[in-house]
Design an enzyme around this catalytic site. Structure first.
Site, PDB file in Angstrom:
ATOM      1  N   GLU A 105       0.832  -1.209   0.000  1.00 24.30           N
ATOM      2  CA  GLU A 105       0.000   0.000   0.000  1.00 24.30           C
ATOM      3  C   GLU A 105       0.863   1.253   0.000  1.00 24.30           C
ATOM      4  O   GLU A 105       0.551   2.243  -0.658  1.00 24.30           O
ATOM      5  CB  GLU A 105      -0.946  -0.018   1.206  1.00 24.30           C
ATOM      6  CG  GLU A 105      -2.022  -1.089   1.069  1.00 24.30           C
ATOM      7  CD  GLU A 105      -3.032  -1.061   2.190  1.00 24.30           C
ATOM      8  OE1 GLU A 105      -2.612  -1.178   3.353  1.00 24.30           O
ATOM      9  OE2 GLU A 105      -4.233  -0.909   1.904  1.00 24.30           O
ATOM     10  N   GLU A 125      -4.030  -9.668   3.257  1.00 20.99           N
ATOM     11  CA  GLU A 125      -4.824  -9.451   4.470  1.00 20.99           C
ATOM     12  C   GLU A 125      -6.009 -10.395   4.595  1.00 20.99           C
ATOM     13  O   GLU A 125      -6.369 -10.850   5.671  1.00 20.99           O
ATOM     14  CB  GLU A 125      -5.344  -8.000   4.512  1.00 20.99           C
ATOM     15  CG  GLU A 125      -4.319  -6.972   4.942  1.00 20.99           C
ATOM     16  CD  GLU A 125      -3.452  -6.464   3.796  1.00 20.99           C
ATOM     17  OE1 GLU A 125      -3.423  -7.107   2.718  1.00 20.99           O
ATOM     18  OE2 GLU A 125      -2.795  -5.430   3.987  1.00 20.99           O
TER      19      GLU A 125
END
Ligand code: NAI
Length: 694
Positions: A105, A125
């Site tokens: 990210e 995730e």
């Protein structure tokens, strides 16, 4: 400057290096350090471009998951993302090792990304039960398009540098992250490349905006496998926001979803499972630093169901195998099955088209046990009787080279007794794979009282090398997995005597999250196997016996606990079976009663848990977590329930104990609570608190 982040000026280029061993996880110190460096670089008029890179073995691998029960993100995370994304000076993320979760990210808010050829980039995730919360769900689809983004975000699987390059996630493959990043930054300056962040670039999602089926089809392909899980569905919706909503709105909604999932029961269970798997790698009672022996060639004895599957697992990892059968014809049949399995996988796109031939070339099928001579590891997968095993191990002793590891795939038999037929019991252990062996990831490593520590470590290391999950267990009938499973299976069978139907029991257990109920499983494996074994032992099970007397052996006869249409493996409930059960019960003078779903779960699962408690108490498993790992990877226990021992801890051991006592009074002593269960309840503890006495 905080010493976890360093800044170096090379004339107009600033190189910011994160150095926070072991894996450069995103801590508050790391975020704060980067932010401080970036601000300084932006403020310095000499600086024209910024390179963000990492020291050590990897780029940032994401948040520190041991801290997930604390506030969800490190302080300064949002500010950091915003300041990188809005930087007026180009920022290049230079990646090596893994850029995962928050690490990717962070790279996605940089203007450019380069990576070394071994790098892996991903947003895993979802595998821990939550969503990327730092905008990954909105930026990644804009970087690589919705189809690949769905694979990476909903499936959670990272991609390699070559794929990243081909799909526009990185600009270049570089030899070294720092030098390659810097050279790329100079190129950006020389070419005066415009700085357009991903938030402002909808080109890759334009097609999906016009035709949403591009997105929904790829979601459907992935969520099909996600029954019962919350995170993959939430992840799919979050990628949908990227397509349907303006960037900031999508970002906000995705963040809200993420914040809700992190503290969810499912995510807690998934994170527990993640740690349990890692913990299972720590083998108790082995001197510190013990290394396994090198394994370059493997021999497998028995080209049947398991031998073939195990051979495939080694060939999949590029390790050559000598597959030894009893006769040319059987061997050929075994080899053909392997080839067909691989070809089917290749046809589905699961492996490259040339992989089946390459993998077959690694398997040398031969007849004759004397061919084990050059193997460092021999795995025996012949018939399950002590006499046959002893004969085979006696011959192995004669033909295997000194120091070779001699492993048995036995499901139940005593490894130490098998070892007696050799003069090298220190080299003998169990490597118990689960069926289908090329699919199921568990390898129970059975340690005999005389197994040498380095032999044990060899089995642990080689299992990991072939992408299995090793769990070391002690010696007992059925080890951890089968010993527990059989307790549940026995109760499932008994429920029929109270009036439950096979389809009802299977439905309750699959709704609970198990991949398959015990009766569908029986039909798959063949009901005649248990029938023959009962006859051998002089044991009766009236309903199952009546089923086999009616020739209902399962899928292979088109009829079992269910019926099957020709050529189909879909079980169809059969009124004839209900009648057969009725007749048997009438004959036994029993009446059917209504059995609830809750009763089915308790009567099947609680004896499994109870047996797990005995296994812990006897030291057959080192930790409750090891037992859970056995169930996750050997039987497909639903990961969002952590494993049977974790599940029991969540219910509350006092409740489990009370129910066991109630069932003991009502049904009989097969529900007698394990001493450890009683003890832990008396002490107000959980299975997770249990430690083996030193
Ligand atoms: P299988 O019957 O499919 O295969 C056994 C193979 O061993 C046959 O091909 C047979 O020809 C061969 N064989 C017999 N004696 C031999 C000898 N002296 N030398 C070389 N080959 C010989 O049986 P399966 O299911 O593969 O089971 C093998 C072992 O794996 C058993 O110990 C079983 O308990 C264990 N196991 C089986 C599982 C299953 O689900 N089928 C799961 C885990 C373990």
């Amino acid at each position: 400057m905080d010493n976890v982040v360093k800044l170096e000026c090379h004339d107009v280029i600033v190189v910011i290096t994160i150095d926070s061993p072991p894996v450069n996880a995103l801590s508050s110190a790391v975020c704060g350090g980067i932010l401080q460096c970036v601000k300084a670089a932006i403020a310095d008029p000499q600086v024209k471009a910024i390179v963000l890179t990492c020291a050590g073995r990897t780029f940032i691998v994401g948040g520190d998951i041991t801290e997930f029960d604390k506030p969800p993100k490190p302080a300064g995370w949002d500010e950091l993302l915003a300041s990188l994304e809005s930087s007026p000076k180009p920022i290049v993320a230079a990646i090596h090792g893994n850029a995962l979760g928050g690490g990717l990210e962070l790279a996605l808010v940089c203007h450019f990304r380069v990576a070394t050829k071994d790098a892996k980039l991903g947003l895993p995730e979802v595998k821990l039960g939550f969503l990327p919360g730092g905008g990954g769900t909105q930026r990644l689809p804009r970087a690589v398009g919705p189809e690949l983004a769905v694979k990476m975000i909903v499936g959670g699987d990272p991609i390699g540098a070559a794929d990243a390059l081909a799909n526009g996630l990185i600009e270049e493959i570089v030899d070294s992250p720092a030098a390659g990043g810097e050279a790329f930054a100079r190129k950006v300056l020389a070419q005066k490349r415009p700085l357009r962040g991903l938030r402002d670039d909808d080109s890759k999602i334009a097609a999906a905006k016009a035709d949403r089926s591009i997105f929904t089809n790829s979601v459907a392909a992935l969520t099909k496998k996600a029954r019962g899980l919350e995170a993959p569905f939430a992840a799919a919706e979050a990628v949908g926001y990227a397509i349907d909503l303006p960037f900031d709105e999508g970002l906000k909604k995705a963040r809200e979803r993420s914040v809700k999932l992190v503290p969810s029961d499912q995510s807690k269970a998934q994170r527990y499972a993640f740690f349990a798997e890692r913990e299972a790698n720590k083998v108790a009672g082995v001197p510190e630093g013990t290394k396994g022996r090198p394994v370059n060639r493997v021999a497998i004895l028995g080209a049947g169901t398991m031998g073939g599957g195990v051979a495939m697992s080694f060939a999949n990892a590029g390790i050559p195998v000598t597959l030894i059968g009893t006769g040319e014809e059987r061997l050929k049949r075994g080899m053909n099955i392997m080839q067909r399995n691989w070809e089917a996988t290749a046809a589905r796109g699961g492996i490259p088209a040339d992989a089946p031939a390459k993998r077959m070339a690694l398997i040398n099928g031969v007849v004759g046990i004397e061919n084990v001579g050059n193997a460092d590891l021999v795995i025996e997968a012949v018939f399950e009787t002590m006499a046959v095993k002893k004969e085979v191990f006696g011959k192995l002793d004669q033909f295997a080279k000194p120091g070779a590891l001699l492993a048995s795939n036995t499901s139940y038999l005593n490894i130490d007794e098998i070892a007696n037929s050799t003069k090298r019991p220190q080299d003998v252990l169990g490597m118990h794979f689960f069926s289908p062996a090329h699919v199921m990831k568990l390898c129970e490593i059975v340690r005999g009282p005389r197994t040498a520590p380095d032999a044990l470590m060899t089995a642990v290391e080689i299992s990991s090398q072939i992408a299995k999950v090793p769990v070391v267990v002690g010696l007992c009938d059925g080890f951890v997995g089968n010993r527990m499973y059989d307790q549940g299976g026995k109760q499932a069978g008994k429920l029929l005597f109270d009036g439950a139907l096979p389809q009802q029991v299977d439905a309750a257990l699959t709704k609970f999250g198990m991949p398959m109920g015990p009766f569908v499983m029986g039909d798959l494996a063949g009901n005649d196997i248990g029938w023959l074994s009962r006859k051998d032992r002089g044991v009766k099970s009236e309903i199952a016996d009546a089923l086999c007397e009616a020739g209902r052996f399962g899928q292979k006869t088109g009829k079992g606990w269910y019926r099957y249409e020709a050529g189909s493996r879909t079980p169809i409930p059969d009124p004839e079976v209900a009648m057969l059960i009725d007749h048997t019960l009438t004959r036994l003078g029993r009446k059917r009663r209504a059995v609830s779903e809750e009763e089915i779960i308790e009567r099947v699962m609680y004896p499994i848990i109870n047996e797990g408690a005995r296994i812990l108490e006897e030291g057959i498993a080192a930790r409750a977590g090891d037992i859970d790992v056995v169930w996750l990877y050997g039987f497909g226990w639903p990961i969002y329930r952590g494993g049977p021992m974790y599940y029991a801890d969540q219910i509350g051991l006092d409740k489990v104990l009370a129910k066991m006592r109630e069932l003991q009074a009502a049904v009989g002593d097969e529900f007698k609570p394990a001493a450890l269960l009683e003890k832990l309840v008396a002490e107000g503890k959980k299975f997770a608190d249990f430690e083996q006495p030193a």
